[in-house]
Design a protein around this motif. Structure first.
Motif, PDB file in Angstrom:
ATOM      1  N   LYS A  26       0.842  -1.215   0.000  1.00 30.05           N
ATOM      2  CA  LYS A  26       0.000   0.000   0.000  1.00 30.05           C
ATOM      3  C   LYS A  26       0.864   1.247   0.000  1.00 30.05           C
ATOM      4  O   LYS A  26       0.534   2.268  -0.571  1.00 30.05           O
ATOM      5  CB  LYS A  26      -0.850   0.031   1.295  1.00 30.05           C
ATOM      6  CG  LYS A  26      -2.190  -0.592   1.209  1.00 30.05           C
ATOM      7  CD  LYS A  26      -3.282   0.284   0.604  1.00 30.05           C
ATOM      8  CE  LYS A  26      -3.470   1.668   1.234  1.00 30.05           C
ATOM      9  NZ  LYS A  26      -4.145   2.628   0.377  1.00 30.05           N
ATOM     10  N   ARG A  27       1.979   1.145   0.714  1.00 26.73           N
ATOM     11  CA  ARG A  27       2.823   2.339   0.901  1.00 26.73           C
ATOM     12  C   ARG A  27       4.258   2.007   0.469  1.00 26.73           C
ATOM     13  O   ARG A  27       4.847   1.053   0.965  1.00 26.73           O
ATOM     14  CB  ARG A  27       2.800   2.707   2.390  1.00 26.73           C
ATOM     15  CG  ARG A  27       3.621   3.918   2.734  1.00 26.73           C
ATOM     16  CD  ARG A  27       3.454   4.258   4.203  1.00 26.73           C
ATOM     17  NE  ARG A  27       2.074   4.566   4.532  1.00 26.73           N
ATOM     18  CZ  ARG A  27       1.571   4.559   5.760  1.00 26.73           C
ATOM     19  NH1 ARG A  27       2.326   4.254   6.790  1.00 26.73           N
ATOM     20  NH2 ARG A  27       0.301   4.862   5.967  1.00 26.73           N
ATOM     21  N   ILE A  28       4.775   2.820  -0.452  1.00 30.47           N
ATOM     22  CA  ILE A  28       6.140   2.538  -0.919  1.00 30.47           C
ATOM     23  C   ILE A  28       7.073   3.733  -0.693  1.00 30.47           C
ATOM     24  O   ILE A  28       6.631   4.878  -0.661  1.00 30.47           O
ATOM     25  CB  ILE A  28       6.171   2.155  -2.420  1.00 30.47           C
ATOM     26  CG1 ILE A  28       5.691   3.311  -3.305  1.00 30.47           C
ATOM     27  CG2 ILE A  28       5.340   0.908  -2.681  1.00 30.47           C
ATOM     28  CD1 ILE A  28       6.010   3.128  -4.777  1.00 30.47           C
ATOM     29  N   VAL A  29       8.348   3.408  -0.546  1.00 30.67           N
ATOM     30  CA  VAL A  29       9.401   4.439  -0.533  1.00 30.67           C
ATOM     31  C   VAL A  29      10.220   4.208  -1.796  1.00 30.67           C
ATOM     32  O   VAL A  29      10.566   3.066  -2.117  1.00 30.67           O
ATOM     33  CB  VAL A  29      10.298   4.312   0.723  1.00 30.67           C
ATOM     34  CG1 VAL A  29      11.475   5.279   0.654  1.00 30.67           C
ATOM     35  CG2 VAL A  29       9.486   4.559   1.984  1.00 30.67           C
ATOM     36  N   VAL A  30      10.498   5.280  -2.524  1.00 33.07           N
ATOM     37  CA  VAL A  30      11.318   5.171  -3.737  1.00 33.07           C
ATOM     38  C   VAL A  30      12.528   6.070  -3.558  1.00 33.07           C
ATOM     39  O   VAL A  30      12.391   7.259  -3.271  1.00 33.07           O
ATOM     40  CB  VAL A  30      10.521   5.617  -4.985  1.00 33.07           C
ATOM     41  CG1 VAL A  30      11.402   5.557  -6.234  1.00 33.07           C
ATOM     42  CG2 VAL A  30       9.276   4.756  -5.158  1.00 33.07           C
ATOM     43  N   LYS A  31      13.702   5.487  -3.721  1.00 31.02           N
ATOM     44  CA  LYS A  31      14.935   6.275  -3.595  1.00 31.02           C
ATOM     45  C   LYS A  31      15.606   6.382  -4.965  1.00 31.02           C
ATOM     46  O   LYS A  31      15.767   5.380  -5.665  1.00 31.02           O
ATOM     47  CB  LYS A  31      15.874   5.591  -2.592  1.00 31.02           C
ATOM     48  CG  LYS A  31      17.146   6.370  -2.329  1.00 31.02           C
ATOM     49  CD  LYS A  31      18.314   5.868  -3.131  1.00 31.02           C
ATOM     50  CE  LYS A  31      19.507   6.812  -3.020  1.00 31.02           C
ATOM     51  NZ  LYS A  31      20.675   6.347  -3.776  1.00 31.02           N
TER      52      LYS A  31
END
Ligand code: GLU
Length: 393
Positions: A26-31
């Motif tokens: 549901k929740r992503i972090v993109v670096k």
């Protein structure tokens, strides 16, 4: 299987069903790293930014929550000031970051605005993540932003971060932000298709590993150390990030920033990039904070009995199981626990200072009061403040 895990990991990749892994995300972090955002002459790579924002906007519009961790402040600042190369001294890098950070944010703002998506700048340092109060405040802000439908755009607060208080690289920062946000998946986008068995620039026989089941010593060796000329990371920091994330019980993907719609495509189940699989259950926020956000101030060596009690029976660490104490820690500091071969297997918060722990090492709990003149706790580390790490950590 242990002797040849790297090859085993390549072979066993078919057993992992990505669709299944991605279902509950549901929740992503993109670096995204400097080498993917900044050109060789220190300008923002506009096309790359367009693609990234386009990709993240469609992920956001599909109903997922997105947090972006972006590098590139120093790189673009260097170009804007008119320097020919990245300066070596810290104040000049900090000055470049101060110039570049606002350029970076306006570039994102301009692009996300086209999709009517509000963004927010969050600048953090290691110090903010170590301090429980500041950590909680940052986490509350992050969650409030997500509730408002905002995309938080995170970077290190380079202008104040000097050695002792900085995270140092955005791969690690993105892993810590994944924990801070309690996100379901971390994407690290870089200038490589994923993790290879060897350096693909030097060895044409190097194979892309689709799924990493365990981060072992062999894999770390294959990661080498080299980064690119504009960025700070390299494969080593990506593996460190993967250790934090998977050790926290969350999956991570390493993929190529130059592939169009890479995030959306991976979320749709395409077999791109390298998946690093979560080790075990997702750990609580408290335990992740203890294990990964705090500086380690000492080492406690335990005997075989205590090792079993801690790892297999969920017990607290008592003074009687201690065989060695090193470091200079005080009440509440984080320490490593190692077995009788000096292999780390846990981290935790101590109830006694290094001096006190040395005095009660190997003694029965009932003797603590006589030795120290007080006994505020029965345990040296209470199990609620103890985190057992993966076996191959
Ligand atoms: N915070 C640095 C910057 O924005 C980047 C650090 C990194 O890329 O790891 O330039």
């Amino acid at each position: 299987m242990k002797s040849n895990l790297l090859s085993a990991q390549t072979e066993y990749r078919q057993e992992v069903n990505r669709q299944e892994l991605l279902q509950s995300v549901k929740r992503i972090v993109v670096k995204i790293g400097t080498s993917s955002l900044i050109t060789k002459d220190f300008k923002l790579n506009k096309e790359r930014l367009d693609n990234l924002v386009d990709d993240l906007a469609s992920v956001k519009q599909s109903g997922k929550e997105v947090i972006l961790v972006t590098s590139g402040a120093i790189g673009t600042g260097v170009g804007r000031i008119g320097l020919k190369r990245r300066p070596q001294d810290i104040p000049s890098q900090q000055a470049a970051a101060a110039v570049g950070q606002s350029l970076l944010m306006s570039a994102y703002e301009e692009r996300f605005r086209k999709y009517n998506l509000p963004i927010a700048q969050m600048l953090l340092t290691q110090d903010d993540l170590r301090n429980r109060k500041r950590y909680t405040n940052a986490s509350n802000t992050l969650h409030a932003l997500l509730r408002y439908g905002v995309i938080p755009v995170v970077n290190e607060n380079d202008t104040v971060a000097v050695e002792e208080i900085k995270v140092g690289d955005n791969d690690t920062l993105s892993a810590l932000v994944t924990n801070l946000a309690d996100a379901d998946l971390l994407f690290i986008l870089s200038d490589t298709d994923g993790f290879y068995t060897d350096d693909p620039r030097k060895n044409s026989g190097a194979k892309l590993i689709k799924v990493v089941l365990t981060i072992n010593a062999e894999l770390k060796k294959a990661a080498g150390k080299k980064g690119s000329s504009v960025g700070t990371g390299g494969m080593e920091t990506k593996i460190r990030a993967a250790q934090i994330v998977t050790g926290s019980g969350v999956n991570m993907v390493l993929a190529n920033a130059s592939v169009e719609k890479i995030v959306q495509r991976i979320l749709d189940g395409e077999e791109l990039g390298t998946f690093f699989l979560a080790e075990g259950e997702r750990k609580s926020g408290w335990k992740r904070w203890i294990a990964y956000s705090l500086p380690i101030k000492g080492v406690l060596q335990v005997d075989a009995g205590a090792y079993i009690a801690l790892t297999k029976r969920g017990k607290s660490l008592l003074a009687s199981g201690l065989i060695g104490v090193t470091g200079n820690f005080k009440f509440g500091d984080a320490v490593r626990c190692v077995d009788d071969n000096n292999k780390e297997f846990a981290r935790g918060l101590v109830n006694y200072s290094a001096d006190e722990t040395n005095k009660i090492k190997g003694k029965k709990t009932s003797e603590i009061e006589t030795i120290l003149g007080h006994k505020h706790y029965d345990e040296v580390i209470h199990r609620d403040n103890l985190v057992i790490l993966r076996e191959n950590g």
